[in-house]
Design a protein around this motif. Structure first.
Motif, short mmCIF file in Angstrom:
data_model
loop_
_atom_site.label_atom_id
_atom_site.label_comp_id
_atom_site.label_asym_id
_atom_site.label_seq_id
_atom_site.Cartn_x
_atom_site.Cartn_y
_atom_site.Cartn_z
N THR A 6 10.21 -50.25 16.24
CA THR A 6 9.82 -50.85 17.51
C THR A 6 9.84 -52.32 17.21
N ILE A 7 9.15 -52.81 15.80
CA ILE A 7 8.80 -54.15 15.84
C ILE A 7 10.14 -54.88 15.68
N ARG A 8 11.05 -54.34 15.26
CA ARG A 8 12.52 -54.94 15.09
C ARG A 8 13.25 -54.90 16.44
N ALA A 9 12.74 -54.12 17.54
CA ALA A 9 13.63 -54.09 18.72
C ALA A 9 12.78 -55.14 19.88
N TRP A 42 19.71 -45.53 21.84
CA TRP A 42 20.93 -44.94 22.13
C TRP A 42 21.64 -45.98 23.17
N ARG A 43 21.04 -46.83 24.08
CA ARG A 43 21.71 -47.69 24.71
C ARG A 43 22.38 -48.86 24.00
N LEU A 44 21.67 -49.44 23.12
CA LEU A 44 22.08 -50.36 22.45
C LEU A 44 23.02 -50.36 21.36
N ARG A 45 22.98 -49.30 20.48
CA ARG A 45 24.12 -48.88 19.61
C ARG A 45 24.55 -50.22 18.64
N ASP A 46 23.53 -50.82 18.27
CA ASP A 46 23.94 -52.06 17.16
C ASP A 46 23.93 -51.56 15.92
N LEU A 47 23.88 -52.60 14.99
CA LEU A 47 24.05 -52.24 13.58
C LEU A 47 22.71 -51.28 13.08
N HIS A 48 22.99 -50.27 12.48
CA HIS A 48 21.91 -49.33 11.83
C HIS A 48 21.39 -48.71 13.04
N ARG A 96 20.09 -44.90 12.21
CA ARG A 96 18.91 -44.63 11.28
C ARG A 96 17.86 -44.95 12.01
N SER A 97 17.80 -45.98 12.95
CA SER A 97 16.63 -46.41 13.81
C SER A 97 16.29 -45.05 14.92
N LEU A 98 17.33 -44.81 15.16
CA LEU A 98 17.06 -43.53 16.54
C LEU A 98 16.62 -42.25 15.73
N PHE A 99 17.00 -42.03 14.37
CA PHE A 99 16.62 -40.96 13.81
C PHE A 99 15.13 -41.00 13.56
#
Length: 621
Positions: A61-64, A372-378, A381-384
């Motif tokens: 969350t902090i990264r996003a 799921w919407r963004l689908r950027d790098l990694h 893993r973030s979604l998991f």
């Protein structure tokens, strides 16, 4: 903030929960006697795994959301309005109970050391809430060593307890000491263990504080915030697991007359200075944890008010740059809850878990949609990580709602449902009012015969600040006073305070202009950008009346308005200044609470000045 300051300040809520989280878990297990207490370590280990999972998900969350991503913002952005309001409801419930539970636990730490004060527990707690209210209304901020010290002292105190306790257990070969004679009132079953798990999981409250406060860190903000969150989770797991382990080996059981931490401190340190240190550090960090809610609760209310889901009075900052109305509401709600439940931590805990984990669940579910919407790098893993955190949080939420429903969780569920319904009704009202006030090309009639130059150049004061009155102006003011007895003796200037170009504002402008007196419009703007936009709207409307714009960056309205009128009075004391205010009049009386009460406040502020008239121009919706 530097990480060394941010860690204790933002972690106070989470780390202080070690004072009541393990005890809440044990208080359920002890109902099954010694057989129930045997499950303390497995349940604590499960809670520790949950802490790590939720902590890792909040790192994503902090990264996003490097500008701050609280549960309300994340859920509203990714799941929609209603889930966002549910997350806000969970947060608001959490903050109210943070104050009530932290104060109750802090008072319990005091009465454990001074049992004679136990009958006065409720008045002591209410006095603490009053002290927090007074301090926050004066603009106290959580920064610096003053607010960092209690958390660090508490960490040291608990590590001392854990260290001494484990050393003593090592001398005994890590064989648990026998517990006092216990009478089992319930059998060991899945329901009991689930209740204990839900109670102990309240130690996770406050984990999202760092993700809310990313902008408060020194650069690189998001990286420092993630590092601080990692340290917080590590400390929380160590303190929680260590406390439960020492309780297991020492044979201590929860008692109504003394907290578990106090019992452990008595066993390790007797009643000397170290015992006093442990109790004082515990009480101090719990008071600080209660104060964290005073920063976050008004901020969420501000966000809701900005979106039209809460009364607009919660947008306003007080004289000390604090959201005074939100602070007052939090204090009243916490004091009511604290009093109704008699300041009993055990009675308050069942209400706690629902709000905490509702916010966690919606926040992490929102992050799943985000990745799921963004689908950027990694992104996989973030979604998991977000999915795991959301799933585990949902399991705790359902467990708490089911197993603690009769114990008080129904109150929290009812509060969440009522909050969502209320905020939706408020938004519906504001939408209806905005529709009624919206300008329509065919409906707008501009004042005729009042060009922009109708106000003498030296009438309007400079909006950059007041000019000191000269000696001749003071003499003129003293000489003229309010002695005009004929219409011709009165020199009038009309000032129309207009917040936005809508039908209510134009009606007030038209009414003032119809009187045939020199007229100017005054707009209080929260920012330079907003001021520039308003000037553009004014030019499109036709610039029929002279416009003055005052920038008030803290969203204060009455104070800049009073300041402007006072300056105008000092510069032109011979003028009678009539201030016209648009006023929304609603069909239903209770809807009036959602609209500004500027006129009475302005009258009170200007009543000492002669030759000032306040007039409201009603607009019925």
């Amino acid at each position: 903030m530097r990480k060394l300051v941010a860690l204790p300040v933002l972690s106070a809520d989470a780390l202080s929960s070690v004072a009541y989280g393990p005890e809440a878990m044990l208080a359920v297990l002890v109902l099954a006697g010694t057989a129930g207490l045997a499950y303390s370590l497995p349940v604590a280990a499960t809670i520790a795994v949950l802490m790590v999972a939720v902590g890792v998900s909040y790192r994503q969350t902090i990264r996003a959301y490097p500008h701050g991503g609280g549960s309300y913002i994340v859920a509203n952005d990714n799941l929609g309005r209603v889930p966002g309001l549910m997350a806000a409801a969970g947060l608001m419930t959490d903050y109210v109970l943070t104050v009530a539970v932290s104060i109750a636990s802090g008072v319990a730490a005091i009465t454990s050391a001074l049992p004679s004060l136990d009958p006065a527990a409720v008045p002591i707690g209410l006095a603490a809430i009053a002290a927090l209210l007074a301090g926050n209304l004066r603009g106290i901020r959580q920064a610096g060593f003053l607010f960092a010290a209690p958390t660090y002292l508490f960490i040291i105190a608990v590590f001392l307890l854990v260290g001494f306790g484990l050393a003593d257990a090592a001398r005994q070969g890590f064989h648990p000491q026998p517990t006092p004679q216990l009478t089992a009132t319930e059998g060991v079953g899945v329901l009991l263990i689930m209740r204990a798990f839900a109670s102990g999981a309240t130690a996770m409250t406050g984990i999202e504080a760092i993700s809310n406060a990313v902008p408060a860190f020194k650069p690189v903000k998001w990286r420092n915030a993630r590092t601080t969150l990692t340290w917080m989770i590590g400390l929380l797991v160590a303190l929680f697991a260590g406390t439960v382990a020492v309780v297991h080996f020492s044979g201590v059981v929860p008692r109504s007359s003394e907290t578990v931490l106090s019992q452990l401190a008595h066993r390790s340190f007797g009643s000397g200075a170290l015992y006093v240190f442990v109790q004082a550090a515990t009480a101090a960090v719990l008071l600080l944890a209660a104060n964290t809610a005073y920063n976050d609760f008004p901020r969420v209310l501000y966000l809701l008010a900005r979106a039209g889901h809460a009364p607009r009075s919660f947008l306003r900052l007080g004289d000390r740059l604090a959201f005074s109305n939100g602070i007052l509401l939090l204090s009243l709600a916490a004091a009511l809850v604290y009093t109704v439940f008699g300041g009993d931590t055990a009675a308050l805990i069942p209400l706690y878990a629902v709000g905490v984990f509702l916010a966690f669940t919606l926040s992490q579910t929102g992050m799943v949609v985000h990745w799921w919407r963004l689908r950027d790098l990694h992104w996989r893993r973030s979604l998991f990580f977000s999915a795991v955190g959301g799933l585990l949080s949902a399991l705790v939420l359902v467990t708490a709602a089911i197993t603690k429903f009769a114990s008080g969780a129904w109150v929290a569920l009812l509060a969440v449902g009522g909050f969502v319904l209320l905020t939706m009704r408020i938004r519906s009202h504001y939408d209806a009012v905005n529709k009624a006030l919206r300008l329509h090309t065919d409906a707008v009639e501009v004042p005729i015969g009042l060009p922009a130059g109708s106000v003498p150049e030296d009438t309007a004061p400079a909006s950059t600040g007041p000019a000191a009155p000269t000696g001749s102006q003071r003499e003129a003011a003293a000489a003229t006073g309010e002695s005009e007895e004929t219409p011709r003796a009165i020199q009038n200037l009309s000032v129309v305070a207009i917040a936005s170009l809508d039908l209510a504002g134009l009606r007030a402008l038209a009414y003032a202009a119809s009187l045939g007196q020199p007229t100017l419009a005054l707009h209080i703007s929260p920012s330079e950008d907003e001021a520039r936009r308003f000037h553009e709207y004014w030019d499109l409307w036709g610039d029929h009346i002279h416009l003055e714009v005052v920038v008030s960056p803290y969203r204060a309205t009455v104070a800049p308005l009073v300041h402007y009128v006072e300056t105008l009075h000092r510069q032109r004391p011979e003028l009678t200044v009539t201030v016209f205010l648009p006023e929304i009049i609603t069909r239903r009386r209770h809807h009036q609470l959602l609209h500004s009460r500027t006129a009475p406040r302005l009258r009170r502020a200007l009543r000492e000045l002669p030759k000032i008239v306040i007039t409201t121009v009603p607009f019925h919706v």
